[in-house]
Design a protein around this motif. Structure first.
Motif, PDB file in Angstrom:
ATOM      1  N   UNK A 120      13.314  44.970  -9.887  1.00  0.00           N
ATOM      2  CA  UNK A 120      11.837  43.950  -9.324  1.00  0.00           C
ATOM      3  C   UNK A 120      11.403  42.706 -10.584  1.00  0.00           C
ATOM      4  N   UNK A 121      11.032  41.688 -10.431  1.00  0.00           N
ATOM      5  CA  UNK A 121      10.439  41.581 -11.690  1.00  0.00           C
ATOM      6  C   UNK A 121       9.276  42.399 -12.724  1.00  0.00           C
ATOM      7  N   UNK A 122       9.049  42.396 -13.127  1.00  0.00           N
ATOM      8  CA  UNK A 122       7.476  42.777 -14.513  1.00  0.00           C
ATOM      9  C   UNK A 122       6.820  42.414 -14.017  1.00  0.00           C
ATOM     10  N   UNK A 123       6.848  40.525 -13.321  1.00  0.00           N
ATOM     11  CA  UNK A 123       5.480  39.679 -12.974  1.00  0.00           C
ATOM     12  C   UNK A 123       4.910  40.073 -11.165  1.00  0.00           C
ATOM     13  N   UNK A 124       5.695  41.191 -10.665  1.00  0.00           N
ATOM     14  CA  UNK A 124       5.473  41.093  -9.107  1.00  0.00           C
ATOM     15  C   UNK A 124       3.993  41.836  -9.187  1.00  0.00           C
ATOM     16  N   UNK A 125       3.608  41.230  -8.968  1.00  0.00           N
ATOM     17  CA  UNK A 125       1.673  41.984  -8.765  1.00  0.00           C
ATOM     18  C   UNK A 125       1.689  43.684  -7.743  1.00  0.00           C
ATOM     19  N   UNK A 126       2.499  43.266  -7.095  1.00  0.00           N
ATOM     20  CA  UNK A 126       2.116  44.598  -6.400  1.00  0.00           C
ATOM     21  C   UNK A 126       2.552  46.282  -6.595  1.00  0.00           C
ATOM     22  N   UNK A 127       2.144  46.916  -5.998  1.00  0.00           N
ATOM     23  CA  UNK A 127       2.153  48.275  -5.980  1.00  0.00           C
ATOM     24  C   UNK A 127       3.241  48.535  -6.658  1.00  0.00           C
ATOM     25  N   UNK A 128       3.943  49.559  -7.179  1.00  0.00           N
ATOM     26  CA  UNK A 128       5.515  50.253  -7.377  1.00  0.00           C
ATOM     27  C   UNK A 128       5.659  50.565  -5.994  1.00  0.00           C
ATOM     28  N   UNK A 129       5.476  51.308  -5.505  1.00  0.00           N
ATOM     29  CA  UNK A 129       5.731  51.805  -4.220  1.00  0.00           C
ATOM     30  C   UNK A 129       6.544  51.069  -3.520  1.00  0.00           C
ATOM     31  N   UNK A 130       5.229  49.598  -2.914  1.00  0.00           N
ATOM     32  CA  UNK A 130       6.202  48.334  -1.969  1.00  0.00           C
ATOM     33  C   UNK A 130       7.025  48.116  -3.296  1.00  0.00           C
ATOM     34  N   UNK A 131       7.117  47.604  -4.191  1.00  0.00           N
ATOM     35  CA  UNK A 131       8.139  47.035  -4.860  1.00  0.00           C
ATOM     36  C   UNK A 131       9.193  47.666  -4.637  1.00  0.00           C
ATOM     37  N   UNK A 132      10.095  49.088  -3.672  1.00  0.00           N
ATOM     38  CA  UNK A 132      10.595  49.245  -3.429  1.00  0.00           C
ATOM     39  C   UNK A 132      11.358  49.048  -2.558  1.00  0.00           C
ATOM     40  N   UNK A 133      11.040  48.169  -1.532  1.00  0.00           N
ATOM     41  CA  UNK A 133      11.337  48.013  -0.028  1.00  0.00           C
ATOM     42  C   UNK A 133      11.923  46.882  -0.622  1.00  0.00           C
ATOM     43  N   UNK A 134      13.424  46.546  -1.134  1.00  0.00           N
ATOM     44  CA  UNK A 134      13.936  44.957  -1.151  1.00  0.00           C
ATOM     45  C   UNK A 134      14.735  44.846   0.223  1.00  0.00           C
ATOM     46  N   UNK A 135      14.537  43.768   0.856  1.00  0.00           N
ATOM     47  CA  UNK A 135      15.505  43.902   2.053  1.00  0.00           C
ATOM     48  C   UNK A 135      17.117  44.035   1.682  1.00  0.00           C
ATOM     49  N   UNK A 136      17.796  44.027   2.199  1.00  0.00           N
ATOM     50  CA  UNK A 136      19.383  43.652   1.860  1.00  0.00           C
ATOM     51  C   UNK A 136      19.415  45.176   0.606  1.00  0.00           C
ATOM     52  N   UNK A 137      18.760  45.642   0.520  1.00  0.00           N
ATOM     53  CA  UNK A 137      19.158  46.606  -0.769  1.00  0.00           C
ATOM     54  C   UNK A 137      18.296  48.362  -0.727  1.00  0.00           C
TER      55      UNK A 137
END
Length: 276
Positions: A3-20
């Motif tokens: 995930x990119x460091x600029x992603x403003x979402x909380x880290x748990x949200x960023x774990x959810x990557x469709x296809x990964x």
């Protein structure tokens, strides 16, 4: 998972990557949670069946709330930096305001720890389901709970569990209708448990505006789920059932006059250290 460091979402949200999809192991006590975290998994969940069985209660019984809260508080103390998500069953109540009160009372951060990503909670996410005691409820009931939870805890990842297939009502149309209802209510993810054909999972993913969570399957691998766009694979009660099944098999061997089988079994010292 990247995930990119600029992603403003909380880290748990960023774990959810469709296809990964990431694997979410579901714990039932501190030792299992530590074991899963030390294996490198980025987040740990809970299994309501494992917690209920541990106190001699039936799964999906609201009386298990106290035990679930106690388990998660203990896990949080043992793993203060871990990303945790809770099997919150049907919210342990019917009234949306009561559900948010339960969530606040159960998991609000206090002097023992700093506020988490769930806007002052000790946890980062919950599963909340649209069935009660094995029967589906009207989708507007869960939608109202989701609205109330997200208004109160906007940073909490709310995974809306759709129990159509889980309760034996294998209706894709109803599943998609419920999915749209929960997405409109503000859910962050969709969870459709059950032994679904991969083609059905693909249809759900294609129609979903949110990351899709499935159960680990005896038929499909992580790679196969990734190919159809799944974002999260939960173990549910599988690891707990595997553990007690192995215990029963080990005991059966002793009863049949065979030596104790200790190959691939954690040592006493190793397990003892998990509780430190």
């Amino acid at each position: 998972m990247t995930s990119t460091t600029s992603d403003p979402r909380p880290s748990f949200h960023r774990l959810h990557i469709p296809g990964d999809p990431f694997i979410l192991p579901c714990a039932w006590d501190v030792a299992s949670a530590r074991l899963f975290a030390e294996a490198g998994h980025p987040a740990v969940g809970t299994t309501s069946l494992g917690v209920a069985a541990g106190i001699g209660a039936a799964d999906e019984d609201r009386a298990t709330l106290t035990a679930m809260v106690a388990v998660l508080r203990s896990i949080r103390r043992a793993l203060p930096e871990a990303l945790l998500t809770c099997d919150f069953e049907d919210g342990y109540g019917d009234d949306p305001a009561a559900v948010t009160d339960i969530l606040r009372e159960a998991f609000s951060a206090d002097g023992a720890g700093s506020p988490r990503e769930g806007a002052g909670l000790r946890i980062e996410g919950i599963n909340i389901e649209d069935s009660a005691r094995g029967r589906l409820v009207e989708p507007r009931a869960l939608a109202a709970k989701i609205v109330a939870i997200k208004e109160t805890f906007p940073g909490l990842f709310v995974n809306a569990r759709i129990d159509t297939y889980w309760t034996g009502e294998d209706n894709l149309g109803d599943t998609l209708e419920r999915m749209r209802c929960y997405a409109d209510a503000g859910a962050d993810g969709i969870f459709v448990p059950g032994d679904l054909d991969l083609a059905v999972v693909a249809q759900i993913v294609d129609a979903s505006p949110l990351p899709v969570n499935v159960l680990a399957s005896p038929r499909y691998s992580r790679t196969q789920f990734a190919e159809v766009g799944v974002a999260r694979i939960s173990t549910g009660s599988l690891l707990y059932r595997a553990a007690i099944s192995a215990a029963a098999q080990s005991l059966n061997g002793l009863s049949e006059d065979r030596p104790a089988q200790t190959a691939n079994v954690l040592t006493y010292r190793a397990v003892s250290q998990l509780g430190d």
